[in-house]
Scaffold this active site. Structure first.
Site, PDB file in Angstrom:
ATOM      1  N   GLU A 211       0.769  -1.249   0.000  1.00 39.10           N
ATOM      2  CA  GLU A 211       0.000   0.000   0.000  1.00 39.10           C
ATOM      3  C   GLU A 211       0.801   1.301   0.000  1.00 39.10           C
ATOM      4  O   GLU A 211       0.589   2.166   0.852  1.00 39.10           O
ATOM      5  CB  GLU A 211      -0.963   0.020   1.215  1.00 39.10           C
ATOM      6  CG  GLU A 211      -2.005  -1.068   1.152  1.00 39.10           C
ATOM      7  CD  GLU A 211      -3.106  -0.930   2.235  1.00 39.10           C
ATOM      8  OE1 GLU A 211      -2.927  -0.159   3.195  1.00 39.10           O
ATOM      9  OE2 GLU A 211      -4.133  -1.610   2.094  1.00 39.10           O
ATOM     10  N   GLU A 317      -6.350  -7.966   0.155  1.00 38.12           N
ATOM     11  CA  GLU A 317      -6.966  -7.556   1.421  1.00 38.12           C
ATOM     12  C   GLU A 317      -8.413  -7.193   1.141  1.00 38.12           C
ATOM     13  O   GLU A 317      -8.700  -6.468   0.181  1.00 38.12           O
ATOM     14  CB  GLU A 317      -6.258  -6.342   2.045  1.00 38.12           C
ATOM     15  CG  GLU A 317      -4.842  -6.603   2.517  1.00 38.12           C
ATOM     16  CD  GLU A 317      -4.278  -5.438   3.339  1.00 38.12           C
ATOM     17  OE1 GLU A 317      -5.064  -4.602   3.835  1.00 38.12           O
ATOM     18  OE2 GLU A 317      -3.046  -5.370   3.466  1.00 38.12           O
TER      19      GLU A 317
END
Ligand code: NAG
Length: 426
Positions: A211, A317
């Protein structure tokens, strides 16, 4: 050159060109049949990288509200106190029994977040290391139970996103703007690539950075793009030659639409690259305000963009949770959009019964969790598959996120292919 030598030379040339041809046709044999079998897995969140919302007690027990991430956890306590707490956590939060239970639940992958400080603590950095031994244990346990393990570098020097889950909660990331930080990160990826290049049957994938904050602007994106190319070299070519490894590189979309990455690191010029995208429906005022049916439709609606992208794609995720009610989910001491306690949010409703202990969840809420879970699984299996965040939380907190609790309370099936709502996406 004698005739004999000449024919030997010709034979060698023929052999080596045959070899090169077959390498080009099939340059990589991954440790899992990606593309033909679905990835079904869980993240091992909050273990080797602390997250306040996954283990709030570790933070509350410090009695210090300034401790909001692993950096401050190590900075604002004595080294011996922090080390003892960390070691106890590393030894107990995950054990081989978890890996056995994950395999028994019909899952085939785990993704293990680890921070750079497991490999390299620089001057002035308060981090405590010791996580590498647990990474090795996790690889052994994964192998023992037939699970594939994705090593996921979750925190980079300077922080790639400023999130507490990068190790250091700061207002603006500083990884991308500092070449020393980037060089240190590349060195860690080389180390990881070497560590696992002959064990790709258990560690088929390295994810070089979780991320990175692409939403923070073009300087971040430029650094990330270059870093993906560097990681491709580091992970796919760990032998110091043109020989390719069997390790896949799992890059992240940096919160950009997948189409932003079209044509980057694609075959035939590049082999063995997959894209990781994370899909959450609670981190904006609009998303958190969706109705239950709205969440399900939104999940189903992602199928088109996912399947039109040109790399193998894994949703690395996601969660059946639909609110940001879990304690500390937005940071220790930060409130929730859902109940309006987050600055700048509009209250949607009360968090009571939507988070915390699953024993407080109503049967209609558990039915929704099941439907939302299935809608996402169906959608993410349109591409290469999914890895839910997360296998467990500390008991009594954020349990709507816990795969383990979902199995226990029935909103997740014992066999992930056993769907009750196979037509939920129409
Ligand atoms: C860049 O990062 C390194 C640590 O990786 C740090 O020592 C150095 O001070 C940083 N440079 C700047 C200009 O912030």
């Amino acid at each position: 050159m004698t005739a004999r030598l000449r024919s030997l030379a010709i034979a060698l040339v023929t052999l080596s060109s045959l070899y090169i041809t077959s390498q080009a046709d099939n340059p990589i044999s991954p440790g899992f049949p990606y593309g033909s079998q679905k990835v079904r897995g869980v993240n091992l969140g909050g273990w080797l990288v602390l997250e306040p919302w996954i283990t709030p007690s570790l933070f509350d027990n410090t009695g210090n509200n300034a401790i909001v991430d692993e950096w401050t956890f190590c900075q604002y306590q004595s080294h011996s106190t922090a080390l003892a707490t960390l070691q106890n956590h590393w030894n107990t939060f995950y054990t081989e029994a978890d890996f056995a239970a994950i395999a028994a639940a019909g899952l085939n992958h785990v993704r293990l977040p680890i921070g750079y400080w497991a490999f390299d603590v620089g001057p002035g950095e308060p981090y405590i290391s010791g996580q590498q031994a647990y990474l090795q244990k996790a690889v052994t346990w994964a192998g023992n139970h037939g699970l594939k393990l994705i090593v996921d570098l979750h925190g980079a020097p300077g922080s790639q996103n400023g999130f507490d889950n990068s190790g250091h909660r700061i207002s603006f990331p500083t990884w991308h703007s500092n070449q020393t930080n980037i060089a240190r990160t590349n060195a860690i990826i080389k180390t990881l690539a070497n560590m696992f290049k002959s064990n790709t049957n258990v560690v088929p994938i390295i994810a070089p950075l979780n991320e990175p904050a692409g939403f923070d602007g073009s300087a971040v994106l430029a650094a990330v793009k270059q870093y993906w190319y560097d990681s491709y070299g580091n992970i796919r070519f760990p032998y110091g030659s043109a020989q390719q490894s069997n390790t896949l590189v799992l890059v992240h979309d940096a919160f950009q639409p997948l189409s932003y990455w079209n044509g980057i690191l694609t075959p035939p010029a590049h082999q063995g690259v997959a894209m990781d995208t994370h899909i959450y429906q609670m981190f904006s005022n609009n998303l958190v305000a969706l109705s239950q049916q709205g969440h399900i439709s939104n999940a189903c609606g992602n199928a088109g963009t996912l399947s039109s992208f040109d790399l193998w794609t894994i949703v690395g995720e996601w969660t059946p949770g639909s609110t940001d009610c879990a304690k500390y989910l937005n940071g220790r001491g930060v409130g929730s959009r859902y109940d309006g306690s987050y600055s700048g949010s509009t209250r949607v409703g009360s968090c009571t019964g939507l988070s915390g202990s699953a024993s407080s969840f109503s049967s209609s809420y558990k039915t929704f969790l099941r439907q939302f879970w299935e809608a996402q699984v169906i959608t993410y299996e349109q591409v290469e598959g999914w890895i839910q965040w997360t296998w467990k939380t500390e008991g009594g907190t954020g349990e709507e996120w816990s795969y383990q609790k979902g199995l226990q309370y029935g909103w997740i099936p014992q066999d992930p292919t056993d769907l009750q709502y196979p037509n939920i996406c129409g």
